[in-house]
Motif scaffolding. Sequence first.
Motif, PDB file in Angstrom:
ATOM      1  N   SER A  81      36.680  42.898  41.726  1.00  0.00           N
ATOM      2  CA  SER A  81      35.580  43.073  42.875  1.00  0.00           C
ATOM      3  C   SER A  81      35.426  44.480  43.062  1.00  0.00           C
ATOM      4  N   ALA A 138      36.674  36.053  45.147  1.00  0.00           N
ATOM      5  CA  ALA A 138      36.489  37.512  44.407  1.00  0.00           C
ATOM      6  C   ALA A 138      35.065  37.690  43.708  1.00  0.00           C
ATOM      7  N   GLY A 187      32.539  40.466  44.815  1.00  0.00           N
ATOM      8  CA  GLY A 187      32.292  41.687  43.636  1.00  0.00           C
ATOM      9  C   GLY A 187      30.628  41.599  43.441  1.00  0.00           C
TER      10      GLY A 187
END
Length: 1423
Positions: free
Chosen positions: A574, A608, A612
Amino acid sequence: MELMNALEILKLSNLSKDWVDGVWDLEFTEVEALDAAIEDSITRNGSQGLEALYRCLLPYTNNAESSTAASDGLSQSVWTVLGDSGVSTRSLVALLAYFVVGARTRPDGFQPRLLSLHAASIYLLLLGTPGSVVNQVFQQVLFDACLALPAHCWPQSCGRKRKKECVKSSQAEGKRPRGQRREQEEVEVGEVGEVGEERIHFSPRDLLTIREAIVLLVRNLLRLLQTFPLKDKPQSADSCVQIFTELTDFEPVIGELEFNSKQALDEIKSVPELAYYGLALLCSPSHGDEKENVRRVFHSLLYVILMMRRGEGCKPTLLLPSQAVISSRDQALLFVCHLVGELKETALPFLRILLQHLCCQMVEKTDYRSHGAQAVSQLLDKMPGSDYASFIKWLFGYSTHSKVAYRLFALDVSVALLACPERQAEDSLGPEQAGLLSHRFLVQSLVFGRRSDASPTVRAHALTCLSRCLEMPSLNATRCVQELFSSTGVHTVLEGDGTDGSLRSQKTFRTLQFKTVDITGSDISYESKEAMSLLMRRVGDQKTIVRKSALQAIMSLMKHSVILLGQESLSVLSERCRDPALSVKKKAMQCLGELLHAHSHSRVVQRAWLRGLLPAIMDPESSVQDKALESLEQVVLSQVKKHSPSSWEDAGQKLCWDLLGLLCDDCQDLSRYFSKAFTVWSKQNKFTAAFITNLVSHMEAEHAAGAWLLLSRVAGSSPKLDYSKILDAWDRMVRLRNVTVTTSCHILSVLGDVCEHLNEDTRSRIVEDIMSLLRSLEMPLEVVGASVEALCRLGRAQAMRDTQYLNQHCGELVSLCETYLSTVILNEKGAQNLNEDLVVKHLYLLGVVSLHCPARVGKRTVLLVESVLSSSPEHTAGGQPEEPPASQPPASQPPASQPPASQPLFSQPLSQFHPSTLPSRVRAHAVLTLGKLCLQHEDLTQRYLPAFARELQLSADMAVRSNVALVMCDLCVRYTNMLERYLPNISACLQDNHPLVREQTVTMLTSLLQEEFVKWKGSLFFRFVTVLVDPEPAVSRLCEYCLVHLLLKKNPAMFSQHFIECIFHFNSYEKHKTYNKFSQTAREKARFSLRGSQNKDKRFRIYRFLLENFTDAQRFNITTKISHTVLACFVDGELALDAEGREVLSETLGVLSLKEMKLQALAAGRGEVDEQDDEQVALAKAVVQVAQKKVVSQVQKKVFIENMIPIIIALKSKLEQQRSPVLKDLMGYLQVTMQDYRSEVKELFAADEQLAAELEYNLKLYEKEQQDNMAASSLPRETQTRDSAASSLASPSRRLIQGAITTPRGPLPAQLSRLLSQSARRPPLRAADQQTSGPHRRLSAQESVSVPPKGSQCYRAFSTPHGNINDVTFGEGLSAIFSERRGGSSDREEESVLHLRSPEQRSPALRQWEVQSPLANRTKKVQ
């Protein structure tokens, strides 16, 4: 009779004896011109005469073996017939030589080529006729000329570009149809004539005729080789091999090649098949030594497999990897495999040599390496187990060679071998060879062993290959990778490498110098931790290509469940979505996408992916934004379909609603980025009526929260909605009040968007419902804020004026809050039964509504909020007033905004109340409310700013300090001039005790600096950069990011402008006339002080960071500026050389000695070239870099002579007079600087010969010390690096500048190699990499193959590549690569391994030298 008629056409009797003798005397090297009349009579009918002669001679070829010879009237040999007819054999051979040898000298065209080919066929037919040896028909030159004809006569323009002007062929009649296309290596202009002026064009019929003549010539050559031995003619054998090799790619082959030696020649139709038939014939013993024949054939096919064309006497050139070239390569591989299967033991040694040459002549290009690795894998499959193991051992040595291309190709070969089934060890193999057959050795030693290579290209490729291992269908490769990272897998280490008590051996499986061990005492093995930590460090590598490969490797490990889907690993992916490099950002997003697709049900992966991808929507790079929006649209927007009971069966829909659920729960902080995406999509008209209909169908489903989230983002820009469902949801929310906080906020947001479309009665009812909710204040703070916002938006939709509406409703809420707060604060017993939540809600509501009706906020309301912030008892000690928190305002500040400097603290606002006993949470919210009141009233801001500054200084509550800093930064936007004098108070929060306050202050100051509400004035810059050495890594990383990627881009000269002053400020030196002259209180000085030797490490970390982000022009200028503004001041006496002055001067010289101060154009060596760069690009880069380095070096030298040297000489003289200890720092700086001018010391310091002599002597001492330190590398590497790092930090100017070699080298002479160590052969590792060494580190590549015997001396580190490979064959002055070592070899063969001792093992005692004084010996003699 037919033979005589055919010979009559050739006019042999008309040939002069002198002409024939001349041809023979010159041994067919040259042929004089034939009489024109004879030539015309021969060529009048084209090649018909030669074709007729060929047909007549063909029956005589096998006359001795023909059973029908008598019946055909061919009982006599052709030589007898020719002799009886008076035909001279010499004349016939001379005439044939005229057409063959003279083909290159006569005018080129269709007929000359055809005549040459038929003449050569007749000559080869005569050679195959019994009796040719007696009649001396074989002539070496003529035979070689016949072999060269196919290449000469076949038009080279086939498949190549043509010139515009062409010569018509005999049958073209003005047309220019293209001939059949054949793929070639280089795109040439075309085939030119003898002078190179005209182009010859051939019609398809011409090309077909020439091809048939070439096929006829090749068949005659094959018939000749079946009966005519070349055992005594090695040159002719070489020529045959060469021509057959060239013919292997003559034309494409339809279907698969069949290498059948019993097949009749007339049944073979394609030229490549005939060529391979000939190569097989040449391997027979009749043409010489069978082994030499195989070597010759394999050598010729080497370049076909390498996809190269070997020129005569020149370097082989690469062929374009077209389909035809790849097909020729595949055919050559099949033929080699067929030949090995036929010859077996005879061909195996040469197969090994062929494999070695494939490896050693491979180029550093991705496509060629990939095809080459597949070729090596295919050929290795033909080797038996023992030979296979021997080659794998050689391949390991090859993988540690100094050439980057070798190490890259070794990785490709390892991956190709892993795709093949694992070989089973035979009973005849020893344990060492059996270990080499396993996939474990390939993965752990060859692939993962290159993880710490000196070349970033190799490091990156090793990690990429590790990822490819997991993508293979082979379970063995995946299992071997799992052993590297699993907690219970079997790991291999060197015998004796572990320490007692940490490893317990089980000798159940033994490989080459390996033993199987069981890791006990912990759930996760040390080696799996080390492997994973190394990958994490590679993610932060300086090279972009390494970071990308590390991300791919981590993703593959998690995708295939080799490692757990942990928060740490996922957060790495991320965070790299915000990497400085564009390609790394995209790679991280791609990895997260693949991971989400593989583990779509994992909430940690979903979280995640959101963390990200969503921030990338606001990335500065437009391509990153587009990629993020595309991924988000594909995963979320396109999966919103009409609700049905089977929706959960669709994985895409389930993933969509799971992600939306996370955005409503754990990832609410990402809502800003999510809203940005919908803003972009609304401009692109993404929200169709069908989409809205599908979305509304989910409003009452189990995932209604996600549906309301989407609806709140699209309601403002979507077509007409179904308002009934929205109103029903609102009614349920008001009536039941069981809706979640997030959904309630979204419903209120949707109501605000659609209120314009509602009728008056409905709006009035909603307003009354909202007022009812706000009066009760039973909802959370988030809903309170959303309710006020919806109330204001409903007011804008009312017919009445906004001000009247807001004053009516918001004013009512202000009165409500004022009444409640007065009962709590003014009542003596109000605080005893305090409802903290309710007080906070009233304070929050008061602050929110006051922004919409500032006229309804009275003085009483302000005083009530002010009373909450009154000082608590612990603020002052003994009631003594303290100094004002803010520094004195500048002289230009208006007097109205300045409280008197002598005004005591208790006379300022908030001091008239009794000390507050309210909880910290209440006081923190009171700060925010008071700040909102100040935003609407400038006089309140002017009054309460000193109180806010006091709270920053004295408050013990983290929440209060954090909110005060936030309020003051918000006020700075509205009242910039008024807040300027309080910036020192705000920046003081950069050294707050709580990391959250420091982090928030960095963020807010960065925002103000970006918008230029705040300038870099006073001590702000120096306070900001001190956060770089913050004890909290997250805070220091945030500061680094803000400085480099946000602030430095806006002001590129920011670092260089403040650099010199940093030296004075951080050392608290105030005697310079220019620098460090801003006013600070004693408390502020102490808070931000970095003075003293205990903080020298921190100061130099800041210096290095600033210098790393300098441009070369800034480095160049700052060096000159330091000499003029700092060093010159000490020389002229403006700055005294007292204790403080010596510290500043010493630190200045240390800064000048930093490697970061050196110009990058001079410090950078030859950088790594990406795999996409070809050799020409790499060469161009190298040439430009060398030229740039030369120019910059000359300019720097000139400036150094003119500006630096006079000051340095004068400073040295003054330091010598005062016998100052700073003199050694000055000498250390000179020794570092003069490394670039090693041979010019006397010339540069001609004005001070003594200084020049001292420098010469000191440089020699440094070089000697450097060699001694290299030789002392037998100590553990991490110990040396730790000690050297500590010494360099303690005194950068005095540290030893080591000449680290950035690329591996070959073996050095024995005397010199004993002085070299790991630190001299490899660049120094970073601190993170140094942690990987130790007693339990992972098995390195070198350890897994070679363990030197006890007592032998080894001076090479494990990961340092071997020297040059000087063992290659094929008769070019080379011999077999890395041949097996014989018994009885000396210990010198194992001098390439460095023994590392465990840190836990005690060092041996120093050797006691028995040395006696010469004076004592003389005394004894006298006695």
